[in-house]
Design a protein around this motif. Structure first.
Motif, short mmCIF file in Angstrom:
data_model
loop_
_atom_site.label_atom_id
_atom_site.label_comp_id
_atom_site.label_asym_id
_atom_site.label_seq_id
_atom_site.Cartn_x
_atom_site.Cartn_y
_atom_site.Cartn_z
N THR A 249 -26.93 -7.76 24.50
CA THR A 249 -27.47 -6.78 23.56
C THR A 249 -26.33 -5.91 23.02
O THR A 249 -25.23 -5.86 23.58
N GLY A 250 -26.62 -5.21 21.93
CA GLY A 250 -25.65 -4.28 21.38
C GLY A 250 -25.25 -3.21 22.38
O GLY A 250 -24.10 -2.79 22.46
N ARG A 251 -26.24 -2.76 23.16
CA ARG A 251 -25.97 -1.73 24.18
C ARG A 251 -25.00 -2.24 25.24
O ARG A 251 -24.06 -1.55 25.63
N PHE B 28 -21.53 -2.59 23.77
CA PHE B 28 -20.95 -1.26 23.59
C PHE B 28 -20.38 -0.74 24.91
O PHE B 28 -19.25 -0.24 24.97
#
Ligand code: NI
Lengths: 204, 204
Positions: free
Chosen positions: B41-43, B46
């Protein structure tokens, strides 16, 4: 940027051609299109986004991109929508600047307060009603949660989840600034007409 | 930014903890880490990127992100690496500015010329040897293709695909500025030692 009141946001689904869906939604009067396609490649998203952005500009509608801040930036789109599994809203705010629309999906007051602290422009609150559009292991939060969460976060609410022409007006009366729909449009036999009907209901 | 000569780029794989892998690769002297994790996921990306960026800065190593230009921008990373299915290099160049490192995966001269025209800083050329790291239905292109593609595109080549300590020096002699490895490090019992050995071989 301030979010328009009584906004209908049409979100692309995982199977329909997103450009064609956007075209029909805009024909029906949608005020915002959100490009969301979880399994698409960056190249696919980029190519769709170019075309949807152009359609939205023709209709003076807003265009935002789910998750991929880079695609939104490359389009000079109006903003992004972030789920709880996407990059933090604070990072998106830094990248997109103060005028961008940054929406964050929340399902409770805690998430809403965090979104507000991180610079969200609106919160996507849901799911309001039972829905089969996404895997939702949690129960629906109901319309009463809209005002509670909105008042806590002091942000406009776009309600999502199981909203159709029968309950859309109730959602607006419950305090939502707008509604977001996926299957109510993408699974309709006539997406433009379904959009037009929803716009009418939320403006009543 | 000019790419260092005889560069070893370690790419994270789809199963190992990317932060731990980066730590060991940097301990072994890798000059560049590329965060690549297709299903994250983007999270997740990140959060990993924050930590890998910090590790790379400590070691004066370069840090780039695969596909997600937004994650790279949020980190002020050194750049991005784009596959043929990712957003166009020209869009990434606009977003990242003239000093960013923008790598593009190519497997033939046509793709390399396009990458050069779109503003790539280097081309990732492969796969050179047979590999099981990614699904590769095409045959390996061999070491002779390195010089051909490099001379056509006039860009530094980072060679990828099936490179290990036995063939790394040959790849450099064939005209590559550097090599990129996934499984040679991630599947090693001792990733730091495997990195150290590869660095030694490409500096011979
Ligand atoms: Ni050997």
């Amino acid at each position: 940027m301030n979010l328009p009141r009584r906004l209908l946001c049409v979100i692309t689904d995982d199977s329909t051609d997103p450009v064609e869906l956007a075209r029909l939604a805009l024909e029906g009067g949608a005020g915002m299109v959100q490009l969301r396609r979880k399994k698409a490649t960056g190249r696919e998203l980029f190519q769709w986004a170019v075309r949807i952005q152009a359609l939205c500009r023709e209709q003076d509608a807003l265009f935002i991109v789910n998750d991929r801040v880079d695609i939104a930036l490359a389009m000079h789109a109006d903003g992004v929508h972030l789920g709880q599994q996407d990059m933090p809203a604070s990072a998106a705010r830094s990248l997109c600047g103060p005028d961008a629309i940054i929406g964050v999906s929340v399902s409770c007051t805690d998430e809403a307060l965090k979104a507000a602290a991180e610079g969200a422009s609106y919160i996507g609150v849901g799911h309001i009603f039972p829905t089969f559009s996404k895997d939702k292991p949690t129960p629906p939060i109901g319309t009463a949660a809209i005002r509670t969460i909105r008042n806590a976060a002091q942000l406009p609410v776009i309600a999502i989840g199981g909203i159709d022409h029968d309950n859309a007006a109730e959602v607006i009366r419950a305090g939502a600034s707008g509604i977001a729909v996926i299957s109510a449009i993408s699974e309709s036999d006539d997406p433009a007409a379904a959009t037009r009907e929803l716009v009418k209901r939320i403006r009543q």
